[in-house]
Scaffold this motif. Structure first.
Motif, PDB file in Angstrom:
ATOM      1  N   TYR A  46       0.851  -1.202   0.000  1.00  0.00           N
ATOM      2  CA  TYR A  46       0.000   0.000   0.000  1.00  0.00           C
ATOM      3  C   TYR A  46       0.874   1.233   0.000  1.00  0.00           C
ATOM      4  CZ  TYR A  46      -4.202   2.709   1.235  1.00  0.00           C
ATOM      5  OH  TYR A  46      -5.266   3.573   1.228  1.00  0.00           O
ATOM      6  N   ASP A  47       0.568   2.168  -0.867  1.00  0.00           N
ATOM      7  CA  ASP A  47       1.313   3.425  -0.977  1.00  0.00           C
ATOM      8  C   ASP A  47       0.714   4.427   0.011  1.00  0.00           C
ATOM      9  OD1 ASP A  47       2.471   5.862  -1.638  1.00  0.00           O
ATOM     10  OD2 ASP A  47       2.462   5.455  -3.793  1.00  0.00           O
ATOM     11  N   THR A  48       1.341   4.561   1.157  1.00  0.00           N
ATOM     12  CA  THR A  48       0.767   5.397   2.224  1.00  0.00           C
ATOM     13  C   THR A  48       0.775   6.876   1.866  1.00  0.00           C
ATOM     14  OG1 THR A  48       2.907   5.511   3.363  1.00  0.00           O
ATOM     15  CG2 THR A  48       1.394   3.744   4.007  1.00  0.00           C
ATOM     16  N   ASN A  54       7.306   4.612  10.219  1.00  0.00           N
ATOM     17  CA  ASN A  54       8.708   4.448  10.609  1.00  0.00           C
ATOM     18  C   ASN A  54       9.130   5.543  11.589  1.00  0.00           C
ATOM     19  OD1 ASN A  54      11.376   3.446  10.587  1.00  0.00           O
ATOM     20  ND2 ASN A  54      11.949   4.763   8.871  1.00  0.00           N
ATOM     21  N   PRO A  55       8.596   5.512  12.827  1.00  0.00           N
ATOM     22  CA  PRO A  55       8.961   6.546  13.804  1.00  0.00           C
ATOM     23  C   PRO A  55      10.427   6.455  14.205  1.00  0.00           C
ATOM     24  CG  PRO A  55       7.662   4.803  14.840  1.00  0.00           C
ATOM     25  CD  PRO A  55       7.640   4.528  13.369  1.00  0.00           C
ATOM     26  N   LYS A  56      11.036   7.621  14.434  1.00  0.00           N
ATOM     27  CA  LYS A  56      12.443   7.690  14.829  1.00  0.00           C
ATOM     28  C   LYS A  56      12.582   8.525  16.101  1.00  0.00           C
ATOM     29  CE  LYS A  56      14.030   7.275  10.052  1.00  0.00           C
ATOM     30  NZ  LYS A  56      14.789   7.914   8.932  1.00  0.00           N
ATOM     31  N   ALA A  57      13.677   8.307  16.790  1.00  0.00           N
ATOM     32  CA  ALA A  57      13.885   8.973  18.077  1.00  0.00           C
ATOM     33  C   ALA A  57      13.879  10.497  17.935  1.00  0.00           C
ATOM     34  CB  ALA A  57      15.194   8.503  18.700  1.00  0.00           C
ATOM     35  N   ASP A  58      14.425  11.007  16.837  1.00  0.00           N
ATOM     36  CA  ASP A  58      14.507  12.464  16.697  1.00  0.00           C
ATOM     37  C   ASP A  58      13.229  13.092  16.144  1.00  0.00           C
ATOM     38  OD1 ASP A  58      14.732  11.566  14.111  1.00  0.00           O
ATOM     39  OD2 ASP A  58      16.655  12.549  13.682  1.00  0.00           O
ATOM     40  N   ASP A  59      12.171  12.293  15.963  1.00  0.00           N
ATOM     41  CA  ASP A  59      10.892  12.860  15.523  1.00  0.00           C
ATOM     42  C   ASP A  59      10.356  13.875  16.524  1.00  0.00           C
ATOM     43  OD1 ASP A  59      10.953  11.309  13.273  1.00  0.00           O
ATOM     44  OD2 ASP A  59       9.320   9.976  13.851  1.00  0.00           O
ATOM     45  N   VAL A  60      10.652  13.659  17.790  1.00  0.00           N
ATOM     46  CA  VAL A  60      10.156  14.579  18.809  1.00  0.00           C
ATOM     47  C   VAL A  60      10.737  15.979  18.600  1.00  0.00           C
ATOM     48  CG1 VAL A  60      11.965  14.091  20.518  1.00  0.00           C
ATOM     49  CG2 VAL A  60       9.688  14.759  21.293  1.00  0.00           C
ATOM     50  N   ILE A  61      11.903  16.033  17.970  1.00  0.00           N
ATOM     51  CA  ILE A  61      12.535  17.313  17.644  1.00  0.00           C
ATOM     52  C   ILE A  61      12.051  17.819  16.284  1.00  0.00           C
ATOM     53  CG2 ILE A  61      14.735  18.487  17.229  1.00  0.00           C
ATOM     54  CD1 ILE A  61      16.065  16.280  18.949  1.00  0.00           C
ATOM     55  N   ARG A  81       2.275  13.428  20.538  1.00  0.00           N
ATOM     56  CA  ARG A  81       1.806  12.047  20.728  1.00  0.00           C
ATOM     57  C   ARG A  81       2.631  11.149  19.806  1.00  0.00           C
ATOM     58  NH1 ARG A  81      -4.267  11.387  20.276  1.00  0.00           N
ATOM     59  NH2 ARG A  81      -4.214  11.672  22.544  1.00  0.00           N
ATOM     60  N   GLN A  82       3.249  10.151  20.399  1.00  0.00           N
ATOM     61  CA  GLN A  82       4.057   9.216  19.619  1.00  0.00           C
ATOM     62  C   GLN A  82       3.161   8.294  18.791  1.00  0.00           C
ATOM     63  OE1 GLN A  82       7.078   9.401  19.008  1.00  0.00           O
ATOM     64  NE2 GLN A  82       8.322   7.613  19.480  1.00  0.00           N
ATOM     65  N   PRO A  83       3.524   8.012  17.522  1.00  0.00           N
ATOM     66  CA  PRO A  83       2.747   7.054  16.742  1.00  0.00           C
ATOM     67  C   PRO A  83       2.548   5.738  17.484  1.00  0.00           C
ATOM     68  CG  PRO A  83       4.309   8.175  15.318  1.00  0.00           C
ATOM     69  CD  PRO A  83       4.611   8.620  16.733  1.00  0.00           C
ATOM     70  N   ARG A  84       1.310   5.226  17.417  1.00  0.00           N
ATOM     71  CA  ARG A  84       0.910   3.973  18.054  1.00  0.00           C
ATOM     72  C   ARG A  84       1.127   3.974  19.570  1.00  0.00           C
ATOM     73  NH1 ARG A  84       3.029   2.791  13.070  1.00  0.00           N
ATOM     74  NH2 ARG A  84       1.560   1.761  11.648  1.00  0.00           N
TER      75      ARG A  84
END
Length: 260
Positions: free
Chosen positions: A21-23, A84-91, A109-112
């Protein structure tokens, strides 16, 4: 106060069920449609909500983002790429959303509902974190030792999703899909009486007619009442709460109130 929130992300659930699926193409169209339906419902009912947006969504749906802002709703951060959440997403999500919206982003809010670095949130100037679901559900949401109601951690207000007292029955999106409406509303009023506020969350793709798309392989508990059914159910709940004189507000408003 009633806190309505919407995890406004690219639709990627089919990938969890083995569907290619192409998100960022197909998934974004589903999410844009669903977000507009949510905005229609909130406008019809005359209430405000908080939209936790991924930067993928915000970048690919500028017209919907503008409608959120024009409606007086709060924009908060929900990472960058939902799949594909990453640690630096919060920044990075805070920085990108602030550039795109011209607003100061106060919540995350963190994904999932995955764990997030609270210390980094504090360093980035977040007022609150809404990445907790203290429910009694084996697996992702088996959080019996987590506080049910809001608390401070490292200078950041933690706002868990509402669950019922004692049994910790979750009152999130799946519950409104599948509980009898009378039961959902009864539990909502029970939580309000016990906690003094109610906090729940949904996704745009729930307001898309998933039942008409068997190719997406959505489980019954997700596609049940999806589309118009969720619109009608959310509207019913909102109007029932308004009839009781309950106040609706954004997470930012709630966080500022309880931390004063």
């Amino acid at each position: 106060m009633i806190l309505l929130s919407f995890d406004t992300e690219e639709f990627d659930v089919p990938r969890e069920h083995g569907v290619e699926y192409d998100t960022l193409k197909e998934g974004m169209e589903v999410s844009k449609y669903g977000t507009n339906r949510i905005l229609d419902c909130l406008e019809e009912c005359g209430v405000k909500g908080t939209f936790f947006c991924t930067t993928n969504f915000a970048t690919h749906a500028p017209e919907v983002m503008q409608r959120i802002i024009n409606g007086g709703h709060e924009v908060a951060a929900h990472g960058c790429d939902h799949w594909n959440p990453k640690a630096d997403d919060v920044i990075n999500s805070k920085r990108i959303l602030e550039e795109l919206t011209g607003q100061t982003i106060k919540g995350y809010r963190q994904p999932r509902m995955f764990k997030v670095d609270i210390a980094e949130q504090a360093r980035q100037g977040y007022l609150y974190n809404a990445s907790l679901n203290p429910a009694f559900i084996p697996g992702r949401y088996m959080h019996l030792t987590t506080p049910r109601t809001y608390f401070m951690e490292k200078g950041v207000l933690q706002i868990p999703a509402s669950v019922s007292p004692i049994l910790r029955i979750p009152m999130f999106w799946l519950s409104l899909h599948n509980f009898p409406l009378w039961l959902y509303k009864a539990l909502t009023f029970r939580i309000l009486k016990h906690d003094g506020y109610f906090n729940t969350y949904f996704h745009p793709w729930e307001f898309y007619p998933l039942g008409e798309h068997p190719e997406l392989k959505m489980p019954y508990i997700i596609r049940h009442n999806a589309g118009q059914g969720m619109y009608d159910r959310l509207k019913d709940v909102i109007l029932s709460l308004k009839a009781k004189g309950e106040e609706f507000g954004t997470y930012k408003e709630f966080a500022e109130r309880v931390t004063q």
